[in-house]
Design a protein around this motif. Structure first.
Motif, mmCIF file in Angstrom:
data_model
loop_
_atom_site.group_PDB
_atom_site.id
_atom_site.type_symbol
_atom_site.label_atom_id
_atom_site.label_comp_id
_atom_site.label_asym_id
_atom_site.label_seq_id
_atom_site.Cartn_x
_atom_site.Cartn_y
_atom_site.Cartn_z
ATOM 1 N N SER A 265 22.383 19.871 80.688
ATOM 2 C CA SER A 265 22.497 19.152 81.963
ATOM 3 C C SER A 265 22.735 20.101 83.132
ATOM 4 N N GLY A 266 23.446 21.208 82.857
ATOM 5 C CA GLY A 266 23.776 22.129 83.934
ATOM 6 C C GLY A 266 24.670 21.516 84.989
ATOM 7 N N MET A 267 25.365 20.430 84.630
ATOM 8 C CA MET A 267 26.150 19.678 85.612
ATOM 9 C C MET A 267 27.659 19.734 85.379
ATOM 10 N N HIS A 268 28.075 19.471 84.149
ATOM 11 C CA HIS A 268 29.507 19.359 83.873
ATOM 12 C C HIS A 268 29.752 19.600 82.397
ATOM 13 N N VAL A 269 30.845 20.283 82.073
ATOM 14 C CA VAL A 269 31.095 20.666 80.688
ATOM 15 C C VAL A 269 31.480 19.483 79.807
ATOM 16 N N SER A 270 32.045 18.422 80.380
ATOM 17 C CA SER A 270 32.488 17.309 79.537
ATOM 18 C C SER A 270 31.962 15.938 79.961
ATOM 19 N N GLN A 271 31.392 15.828 81.162
ATOM 20 C CA GLN A 271 30.923 14.530 81.630
ATOM 21 C C GLN A 271 29.419 14.385 81.427
ATOM 22 N N PRO A 272 28.976 13.372 80.668
ATOM 23 C CA PRO A 272 27.533 13.152 80.467
ATOM 24 C C PRO A 272 26.850 12.834 81.799
ATOM 25 N N ASP A 273 25.560 13.111 81.832
ATOM 26 C CA ASP A 273 24.813 12.951 83.072
ATOM 27 C C ASP A 273 23.542 12.151 82.809
ATOM 28 N N LYS A 274 23.410 11.024 83.497
ATOM 29 C CA LYS A 274 22.269 10.128 83.304
ATOM 30 C C LYS A 274 20.936 10.819 83.520
ATOM 31 N N ASN A 275 20.856 11.647 84.528
ATOM 32 C CA ASN A 275 19.579 12.272 84.867
ATOM 33 C C ASN A 275 19.086 13.220 83.768
ATOM 34 N N ALA A 393 25.998 15.906 73.430
ATOM 35 C CA ALA A 393 27.212 16.660 73.112
ATOM 36 C C ALA A 393 27.912 17.173 74.354
ATOM 37 N N PHE A 394 29.213 17.474 74.201
ATOM 38 C CA PHE A 394 29.941 18.174 75.248
ATOM 39 C C PHE A 394 29.194 19.466 75.589
#
Length: 406
Positions: A265-275, A393-394
């Motif tokens: 995701s390249g967004m957050h280490v623990s929060q899932p990302d819809k995109n 996954a995380f």
């Protein structure tokens, strides 16, 4: 590119130590989640529930092999032997160099890691450690021990991407066979339950803690009253092999693997990302040359965390619409982390074979933030030709596999 099919399955889970026990328990809507005795001694641990498997007949594994194994490696060896038997592959074929072994996990044996530090740290005395502890603790312990125990001389790899590990293992094996580098691969994942494993999620407030007195009511994927995941353990192993080889052997073919994708995701280490989840779904469907209206069933990752379930639903709705049946299996056996992709794929293959979709357990009231997709809340009869399996996954690691019934 060569075609790749699934020709053998093996499982050790909280439902029992074979595939039939796993499928039967889910068919009968049993919960394998229990209150974990002794966990209350850990200060600050809020979640006191888990889905434990049982060590059965582990001494049938020769001691020279077993001494380098923690629980998870024992589970993996047992599941691997089941899968080989189910596929009709004889042990003398494993030394050909054309059969590989790819098994993923979050880490090495949690119990062995904990024991290592408990033994060593009080006096800082390394001489107290068994020479075999290292082999129980390494991140490739399951792949290493299975390949050594069974004499596999082909490609041996270990995918370590937490909850995406098993699905990535299957995907890597798929590529090796497509490219002609291996004829068949033992693929899957293994994991073991330990308070330190649950604790790692607990400190992130990702575990279920409101149902310690009624463990069968949790986890609750997609539900209004979901409060987090429940850790489980076990191993799921599949034999995947080149299509023509399976035909020549007259092997049972569970399904053909027709596509996959994995991405970050390249967004957050623990929060899932819809995109990023949506992107992974699109790329997996594209690699399979499948349109959304051709998919008959989606086996969701859905761990019952607030953020994870919500983001997965958004992505499914965006890419696949609101009519395809969706269910999660974690309400039955907990979240088996590195083994989840394989164990849940094995049950999904059983659904495909039987023409039935098992419902999401403990989904009594769909949460407002999980509405907009076709939740399966009671078992339904349906012909499944093409299915999608999700694992996220995380670390923002997404993995999606597409399978087709032949």
């Amino acid at each position: 590119m060569k075609r790749v099919v699934i020709s053998g399955v093996g499982a050790v889970s909280a439902m029992g130590n074979d595939v039939s026990s796993l499928v039967k328990g889910i068919e009968e809507k049993k919960s394998a989640v229990h209150y974990m005795e002794g966990w209350d001694q850990y200060i600050g641990l809020r979640s006191l529930v888990g889905a434990p498997a049982k060590l059965i007949n582990e001494k049938t594994i020769p001691r020279k092999n077993r001494r380098s194994m923690g629980r998870m490696s024992i589970f993996a060896v047992q599941a691997a032997e089941q899968a080989l038997s189910n596929a009709g592959i004889k042990h003398d074929e494993l030394t050909s160099g054309r059969i590989g072994c790819i098994i993923g996990s979050t880490m090495g044996s949690a119990k062995s890691l904990n024991e290592t530090f408990e033994i060593m740290l009080p006096q800082k005395d390394l001489t107290q450690l068994s020479s075999m502890k290292f082999f129980q603790c390494v991140s490739h312990t399951a792949a290493m021990n299975v390949s050594q125990c069974l004499g596999i001389t082909g490609c041996v790899l270990a995918t370590s991407a937490a909850c995406a590990s098993a699905l990535q293992a299957i995907s890597v094996g798929y590529d090796l066979i497509r490219l002609g580098k291996q004829d068949a691969v033992l693929c899957g994942g293994a994991e073991e339950l330990h308070p330190t494993v649950t604790g790692s999620f607990d400190v992130l407030f990702a575990t279920s803690s409101n149902y310690n007195d009624k463990p069968h009511k949790t986890p609750r994927p997609f539900d209004r009253d979901r409060d987090g995941l429940v850790c489980g353990e076990g191993s799921g192993i599949l034999v995947i092999e080149e299509y023509e080889r399976a035909l020549k052997r007259n092997s049972k073919i569970y399904a053909e693997i027709i596509g996959y994708h994995t991405c970050g995701s390249g967004m957050h280490v623990s929060q899932p990302d819809k995109n990023s989840i949506a992107s992974c779904l699109r790329q997996a469907l594209a690699s399979a040359s499948v349109s959304s209206d051709e998919v008959d069933y989606i086996n969701a990752h859905a761990t019952a965390t607030i953020q994870g379930d919500k983001e997965e639903v958004k992505a499914i709705k965006e890419v696949l619409g609101d009519s395809i049946p969706v269910s999660s299996l974690k309400g039955y056996i907990g979240h088996t982390l590195g083994a989840s992709g394989a164990l849940e794929l094995i049950v999904s293959l059983a659904m495909m074979e039987k023409g039935i979709i098992y419902p999401t357990m403990n989904l009594d009231n769909v949460s407002p933030d999980c509405q907009g997709i076709n939740h399966v809340m009671e078992a339904v009869s349906k012909d499944i030709s093409i299915m999608v399996k999700n694992c996220f996954a995380f670390g923002g690691i997404n993995s999606v596999l597409v399978c087709k019934k032949l």
